[in-house]
Design an enzyme around this catalytic site. Structure first.
Site, short mmCIF file in Angstrom:
data_model
loop_
_atom_site.label_atom_id
_atom_site.label_comp_id
_atom_site.label_asym_id
_atom_site.label_seq_id
_atom_site.Cartn_x
_atom_site.Cartn_y
_atom_site.Cartn_z
N SER A 203 0.84 -1.19 0.00
CA SER A 203 0.00 0.00 0.00
C SER A 203 0.88 1.24 0.00
O SER A 203 2.03 1.21 0.46
CB SER A 203 -0.90 0.02 1.24
N TYR B 215 -1.59 -0.98 10.31
CA TYR B 215 -1.63 -1.06 8.85
C TYR B 215 -0.36 -0.56 8.17
O TYR B 215 0.22 -1.29 7.34
CB TYR B 215 -2.86 -0.31 8.33
#
Length: 274
Positions: A147, A161
């Site tokens: 990401s 995350y």
């Protein structure tokens, strides 16, 4: 009419998180390339429907492997199921994942553990399981879906995350350094905002709907960039020029300034406890 290659001749791609979004787009793109497919996710009905569609449309063998990747040992369970069909993995796409928008202690540790198991432990375990055979055969491909957040410092909410996605980037770089000479192509794709069910799953869909549409990419765009990069042996790819600019700024701007800006901009994605 040209003969269709038998399943024993076609490469097999194992795609996790294949029931929707980027994972489903990977499955569709790889089927169009003539790959057989092992589709992994929790939602068996979606996997079965997708497997049937892709088998019919592209003349490949696609099968569903419903699995909860947050369970310890799920990686081996999946690989054993592939081996039981007499197959080996030629392409691994580690895509399965989710995020937790609340603060770290606002959800049970069991949920945080499920996150780490799914995004980190099982993904690493799948790579560890397929690499020896790929090395023995002199080739293979692994695509890790990371990401844009993997380049960012941590902020409030989505606590684990950025770290998990950063690990996947670093893992990809390390595996490339270790196995490129053995013929493996290993790529981390780092998308930004993407039109998937991701925000709906973590409860931020209403906030995400306010973001400018020009910032979003489709899953197909992300997958096309990932496959092109992997074809050319590129290790890390950031799809979309605007995301590439953001990644560059995250890298070169002073981290204090980056963190301050992200803290302000990301506050709306940090949800209060239920």
């Amino acid at each position: 009419m040209a003969e269709t290659a038998s399943s024993s001749e076609r490469p097999l791609a194992l795609v996790t998180g294949a029931s929707s979004g980027i994972g489903e787009a990977f499955a569709r793109a790889l089927a169009a390339r003539g790959h057989d497919l092992a589709l992994v996710a929790r939602r068996a009905d979606r996997l079965e429907a997708l497997a049937a569609e892709l088998s019919s449309r592209h003349g490949v063998t696609a099968f569903a492997l419903p699995a909860d990747l947050s369970v310890l040992g799920a990686n081996q369970t999946v690989l054993d199921a592939v081996a039981a069909r007499g197959r080996r993995v030629d392409v691994l796409v580690n895509n399965a994942g989710f995020s937790i928008a609340q603060s770290f202690d606002d959800v049970p540790w069991s949920r945080q553990q499920d996150f780490l198991m799914t995004l980190v432990v099982t993904a690493c375990g799948l790579a560890h399981g397929v690499i020896p055979d790929m090395v023995a055969r002199g080739g293979g491909r692994i695509i890790n879906v990371a990401s844009l957040a993997g380049f960012a410092p941590g902020v409030a909410g989505h606590t684990l995350y950025p770290g998990a996605k950063s690990l996947m980037i670093k893992l990809t770089q390390a595996l490339d350094a270790e196995y490129r000479a053995a013929g493996l192509k290993i790529t981390a794709v780092c998308p930004g905002f993407t039109q998937t069910e991701f925000a709906s799953a973590n409860g931020t869909d209403a906030v995400m709907a306010e973001a400018p549409r020009r910032l979003f990419q489709t899953p197909d765009q992300v997958v096309a960039a990932a496959l092109k990069a992997n074809d050319h042996g590129k290790v890390v790819v950031v799809p979309g020029w605007h995301n590439a600019v953001a990644a560059t700024l995250l890298h070169y701007l002073p981290q204090g300034l980056v963190r301050w800006g992200l803290m302000k901009g990301s506050a709306k994605y940090h949800l209060a406890a239920d």
